[in-house]
Design an enzyme around this catalytic site. Structure first.
Site, mmCIF file in Angstrom:
data_model
loop_
_atom_site.group_PDB
_atom_site.id
_atom_site.type_symbol
_atom_site.label_atom_id
_atom_site.label_comp_id
_atom_site.label_asym_id
_atom_site.label_seq_id
_atom_site.Cartn_x
_atom_site.Cartn_y
_atom_site.Cartn_z
ATOM 1 N N SER A 6 0.815 -1.209 0.000
ATOM 2 C CA SER A 6 0.000 0.000 0.000
ATOM 3 C C SER A 6 0.854 1.268 0.000
ATOM 4 O O SER A 6 1.505 1.584 -0.981
ATOM 5 C CB SER A 6 -0.956 -0.038 1.201
ATOM 6 O OG SER A 6 -1.999 0.876 1.044
ATOM 7 N N ASP B 276 10.110 6.104 -10.019
ATOM 8 C CA ASP B 276 9.682 6.880 -11.188
ATOM 9 C C ASP B 276 10.459 8.188 -11.318
ATOM 10 O O ASP B 276 10.821 8.601 -12.432
ATOM 11 C CB ASP B 276 8.180 7.186 -11.089
ATOM 12 C CG ASP B 276 7.322 5.956 -11.332
ATOM 13 O OD1 ASP B 276 7.825 4.989 -11.938
ATOM 14 O OD2 ASP B 276 6.153 5.956 -10.910
ATOM 15 N N LYS C 26 -0.809 -4.490 -3.170
ATOM 16 C CA LYS C 26 -2.128 -3.972 -2.790
ATOM 17 C C LYS C 26 -2.242 -2.524 -3.265
ATOM 18 O O LYS C 26 -1.714 -1.604 -2.649
ATOM 19 C CB LYS C 26 -2.359 -4.037 -1.284
ATOM 20 C CG LYS C 26 -3.781 -3.602 -0.905
ATOM 21 C CD LYS C 26 -4.002 -3.598 0.593
ATOM 22 C CE LYS C 26 -5.435 -3.204 0.915
ATOM 23 N NZ LYS C 26 -5.785 -1.837 0.475
#
Length: 698
Positions: free
Chosen positions: A465, A476, A490
């Site tokens: 999460s 990124d 998740k």
């Protein structure tokens, strides 16, 4: 056994089944009927997925209900199910209209079969066990893919083997015949008593578990009692052991450990361990919990702060369920202080020169909501605590910082966003897409960067999460390296819907990285992968039935801070060279491969005592051999028994990777400590390569 004896016992079984029908009669309440109707509406119009209660869904839900009632195909016959086969295409109508009578009737049929079988087992014990544990019989240990039996004699054969296996499992623990019979009688009588105490709420809960589980794994119905427990758990005021549990067939399995909780601190439980008995410190007898409802098991484990609970556990790595052991945990509460970030400095040497790297352990993404909402200036949060640790490490002139997010199951989304902001100068952090396709963008709006040096993020299969949002954003942005093993996966958001009776935990949205990739199902793939003892086929989103799939949305505009992928070939080459010579890494790799091999090979267990002992000893000999290879390479004392290795690991293990005893050598720490040290080595490599590239370009 003679044909006449078999026929007589089948007659007894049938008689018990007939007599039980009046006892087990349960009917749905008006509140439950209404809750079913309201749940259908919430699922159809509020769930992220396109929920359509058509025939295909009904088939899936019906099969799931049968799995819940008899997952091992050990009680129901095909003729028991046949009168209810029309529900395979009509469960959607049943749910939408609250027509629960036949659902309850199918549960009653399964309960009657289960009750009759337990009466049969107790009758066998009354006659006295007479097993010789010779011969070549084997018992299939997992029958979830088996077909339902067509004849009673098929189940008779199965249960003769099951009873023999239960007796053999106890006999192998050096119990005599009388002790074995007493232990089995207690087990079966306990299971029978729990059937007799079944209430309509239990039946409705099982049906709703089939309904919600057929959609996706994080949607769930919470009864009024379960809702209360959920609220207590969310407030962190629960006095217990700090372990999240879930059902796994007839067993209760450890899903994860609460960071900073008693079980995590004690180091005696691991994810995927199965709890088979619970005992209190002031009682000699332990209560067998195989087949017990999850909430009842939780009630047994809970207790006053400072008291001890004893758990009989089958380790996650065990192939044979006889290899259980008892652990003791002191109950306690979990507060923010237990979950606070902490740091250490790791000293490395290269070419005779010393180097310092910082490691910050982040157990969870927490915030003191009460203090924050009250407007207090000094409220505790992950971001604030990590910021303090970063400042400490900067003062010690570390050459890079590793954030250890292993076993961090997530927490407050706002903290994931603000934590990213410590390492970037403003920008988006995560996209959240709702059921209508609308995307909301979250990010860090504060100017400035607290730390702009070399950064690493260490993750594992239990990083989930918010941890995945953080690791994905760092990857990124090109802000640092992600190291470890694939994360949980998740990538969904849940909210609670109030029903007239109970609550519905509903998946309403999905997380996406700023690059547009979902974190759902696949999780975050590290730049450099470490071996792991956590089995991804048993732990993680991809291991869950009906998990939502991976997809992507459009990326958002953001600037990259670096190109760490340019250095990956060189970094991987150096890492692999070190790993080949690192006894702990070699151990993790070989132990992971061995665990996979044992699971694949041992789908049955022998009912021959000597053969069973040989198989168990062979498995443990392989595991002990790997452990002693590691110890020899590290100059540590070798062990004589595999159980010594398990107890030694429990006594010294602390999964967070931060060494609580700085006087101990790192070599004496559990094998997983090697991941922290290697992460520091890789980050030092990265810092050097990046600096050389900047000099060359300058």
């Amino acid at each position: 056994m003679s044909w006449f004896a078999t026929l007589s016992r089948l007659t007894v079984l049938t008689a018990v089944l007939i007599m039980s029908s009046a006892v087990m009669a349960l009917e749905p309440t008006d509140e439950q009927r209404q809750a079913a109707v309201e749940s259908a509406d919430s699922l159809r119009y509020g769930h992220y997925a396109d929920v359509n209660f058509d025939e295909a869904w009904s088939q899936n839900a019906f099969d799931r209900y049968l799995d819940i009632l008899d997952g091992q195909r050990a009680y129901l016959l095909q003729r028991d199910i046949k009168p209810f086969n029309h529900l395979r295409t009509e469960l959607g109508r049943v749910l939408k209209n609250g027509e629960l009578d036949e659902v309850f009737a199918l549960h009653q049929r399964a309960s009657q079969r289960r009750e009759a079988r337990l009466e049969w087992l107790l009758d066998e014990l009354d006659q006295g066990l007479d097993f010789d544990f010779d011969g070549n019989q084997r018992l299939e240990v997992d029958r979830e893919d088996a077909a339902f039996a067509t004849r009673e004699s098929e189940l008779e054969t199965l249960w003769e083997k099951r009873l023999k296996n239960d007796a053999l499992s106890l006999a192998l623990t050096d119990q005599d015949r009388e002790q074995v019979e007493d232990a089995l009688r207690q087990r079966y009588e306990g299971q029978l008593s729990r059937i007799e105490q079944t209430e309509p709420e239990d039946v409705f809960g099982l049906f709703m578990a089939a309904v919600t589980g057929s959609i996706e794994p994080h949607t769930a119905y919470l009864s009024p009692r379960q809702g209360e427990s959920f609220d207590i758990q969310m407030s962190l005021s629960l006095e217990g052991i700090g372990a999240l549990l879930q059902t796994d067939g007839e067993y209760v399995k450890v899903a994860s450990l609460v960071a900073g909780g008693p079980a995590e601190r004690a180091g005696v439980l691991k994810p995927a361990d199965r709890i088979i008995a619970v005992g209190q410190e002031d009682e000699d007898e332990m209560v067998n919990v195989i087949g017990m409802r999850l909430d009842n098991v939780v009630d047994l484990i809970r207790g006053p702060k400072g008291s001890k609970v004893r758990l009989e556990v089958i380790p996650a790595q065990a192939v044979d369920t006889t290899r259980s052991h008892v652990v003791a945990i002191t109950r306690d509460t979990v507060d923010l202080e237990d979950q606070a970030a902490s740091s250490e400095v790791i000293e490395l040497e290269r070419d005779g020169e010393p180097h310092s790297l910082g490691v910050i352990n982040v157990p969870t993404f927490y915030v003191d909501f009460d203090a924050w909402q009250a407007g207090e200036d000094d409220y505790r949060s992950t971001t604030r605590d990590v910021a303090e640790e970063v400042e400490k490490l900067k003062e010690q002139d570390v050459e890079g910082i590793v954030l250890d997010l292993r076993n961090n199951g997530g927490g407050a989304l706002q903290e994931a966003n603000s934590l990213i902001g410590l390492f970037i100068d403003r920008g988006p952090t995560v996209q959240v897409r709702d059921a209508r396709g609308r995307i909301q963008l979250y990010g860090d709006s504060e100017a400035g960067t607290l730390y702009d040096g070399p950064l690493g993020v260490l993750v594992n299969r239990l990083s989930a999460s918010a941890s995945e949002i953080f690791a994905g954003a760092i990857q990124d942005y090109g802000r640092g390296l992600v190291l470890g093993s694939n994360t949980f996966g998740k990538g969904t958001v849940q909210t609670l819907d109030q029903l007239n009776h109970g609550e519905l935990k509903l998946t309403r949205a999905k997380f996406y990285r700023i690059s547009g990739k979902s974190t759902q199902n696949r999780g975050i793939e590290p730049d450099i992968t470490f071996p792991s003892l956590i089995d991804p086929e048993r732990i993680g989103e991809s291991s869950l039935d009906n998990a939502l799939g991976w997809d992507s949305v459009r990326d958002v505009q953001y600037r990259r801070y670096g190109q760490p992928e340019e250095f990956l070939p060189a970094l991987k080459k150096r890492h692999e060279a070190r790993a080949e010579d690192n006894p702990n890494f070699v151990y993790l790799e070989r132990q992971s491969a061995l665990a996979r091999k044992l699971r694949e090979q041992h789908t049955t267990v022998s009912l021959n005592r000597e053969q069973r002992k040989k198989e168990m000893e062979a498995q443990e000999a392989e595991q002990l051999s790997l452990e002693n290879q590691r110890r020899r390479a590290l100059g540590m004392e070798e062990l004589d028994e595999w159980i010594d290795a398990r107890e030694d690991a429990m006594a010294g293990s602390h999964q967070d990777g931060i060494n609580d005893d700085k006087d101990d050598d790192d070599e004496d720490m559990p094998a997983e400590r090697a991941q922290v040290l290697e992460a520091a080595e890789i980050l030092l490599d990265y810092a050097g390569l990046a600096a050389n590239t900047r000099l060359a370009k300058g």
